[in-house]
Design an enzyme around this catalytic site. Structure first.
Site, PDB file in Angstrom:
ATOM      1  CG  ASP A   1      -0.262  -0.792   2.058  1.00  0.00           C
ATOM      2  OD1 ASP A   1       0.766  -0.794   2.829  1.00  0.00           O
ATOM      3  OD2 ASP A   1      -0.964  -0.913   3.701  1.00  0.00           O
TER       4      ASP A   1
ATOM      5  CD  GLU B   1      -8.244  -0.210   8.408  1.00  0.00           C
ATOM      6  OE1 GLU B   1      -8.757  -0.449   9.820  1.00  0.00           O
ATOM      7  OE2 GLU B   1      -7.867   0.892   8.580  1.00  0.00           O
TER       8      GLU B   1
ATOM      9  CG  ASN C   1      -8.621  -3.206  12.239  1.00  0.00           C
ATOM     10  OD1 ASN C   1      -7.744  -3.374  12.124  1.00  0.00           O
ATOM     11  ND2 ASN C   1      -8.889  -1.620  12.238  1.00  0.00           N
TER      12      ASN C   1
ATOM     13  CG  HIS D   1      -5.605  -2.978   9.239  1.00  0.00           C
ATOM     14  ND1 HIS D   1      -5.811  -1.494   9.729  1.00  0.00           N
ATOM     15  CD2 HIS D   1      -4.580  -2.988   9.239  1.00  0.00           C
ATOM     16  CE1 HIS D   1      -5.206  -1.168   9.847  1.00  0.00           C
ATOM     17  NE2 HIS D   1      -3.591  -2.587   9.191  1.00  0.00           N
TER      18      HIS D   1
END
Ligand code: F6R
Length: 254
Positions: A68, A144, A137, A139
């Site tokens: 990314d 996400e 979380n 991801h």
């Protein structure tokens, strides 16, 4: 299949991960490696630099694709992920500049930019080994929690929480990019093998959820249960919520 390697501490995790990457390059010197940024793989990158300096390993034929990048940042921006990879690994080893591929932070046509990145991965023969970190979380990359999986490279709006937490790396919250470009879930799952690193107690829930038995886009990393060749290298803290069989150290297969 998920193989779990539990290490005593972060340093051992970094050494183990570096050995696995080195073994991949030994087996196939022109491997295509998918790299991740974030703090977790930094120790592994240091180990790889040390091995290179001891002339134990060469990156001469390796090609790379990163997961990314922030939208709007040039490659030389000190907070760009490209810059991070140069600082933490690429500028210290003999990877060839022309073999380093990155999702572009600057583009005029978003759809074209994303498609070109997918095309480049395909043209390179696909990723042999993808390195991943994991968010608290769940991801992976910048994928996400969401209502559905987004399959291929795409643009994401950063959550307010992410903007706030990343503000510490920038001068102020206003300077944090609002968008990122990331490989999608299928781009990641298409890798022939995956090496996920997790360290610290705050990753324990996320690591546990990888073994939930359910695949759900609200916890993106659960998709890894469907991959045929995943290796998780986790330290004792990150493994602390896994079943006892995983706690013994060594290698366990799920
Ligand atoms: C980095 C990336 C992220 C990180 C994740 C964990 O390229 O895609 O998914 O892997 O946020 O970050 P750290 O390692 O800083 O805890």
């Amino acid at each position: 299949m998920i193989r779990v390697i539990v290490t005593e501490h972060y340093q051992e995790l970094s050494q183990k991960a570096a050995q696995l990457l080195a073994a991949q390059l030994q087996k196939k010197p022109d491997s295509v490696i998918g790299f991740a940024t974030g703090s977790t793989p930094i120790g592994m990158y240091k180990e790889l630099i040390n091995s290179y300096n001891r002339q134990e390993i060469s990156f001469d034929k390796m090609s790379t694709f990163n997961l990314d990048e922030y939208v709007g940042l040039t490659k030389d921006h000190p907070q760009s992920y490209y810059h991070f990879m140069q600082e933490q690994l690429f500028s210290h080893i003999n990877v060839r500049l022309e073999n380093i591929q990155f999702p572009p932070g600057i583009f005029t046509d978003a759809d074209r930019a994303c498609q070109s990145y997918e095309d480049a991965m395909k043209a390179a023969g696909g990723v042999d080994l993808q390195i991943l970190g994991i968010g608290v979380n769940g991801h992976i990359g910048f994928n996400e929690p969401d209502q559905q999986f987004t399959l291929y490279t795409h643009i994401v709006e950063l959550a307010q929480k992410t903007i706030e937490s990343n503000a510490r790396f920038f001068g102020s919250e206003d300077e944090v990019p609002r968008r990122a470009i990331t490989m999608g879930i299928k781009s990641i799952m298409d890798a022939r093998s995956i090496l996920l690193l997790a360290s610290d107690r705050n990753k324990a829930e996320a690591v546990q959820q990888i073994f939930s038995g359910k695949v759900e886009p609200q916890i993106p990393a659960t998709v890894l249960q469907l991959h045929p060749d995943v290796t998780l290298v986790v330290d004792r803290e990150a493994a602390s919520l896994l079943n006892e069989e995983f706690q013994t150290g060594g290698v366990c297969v799920w």
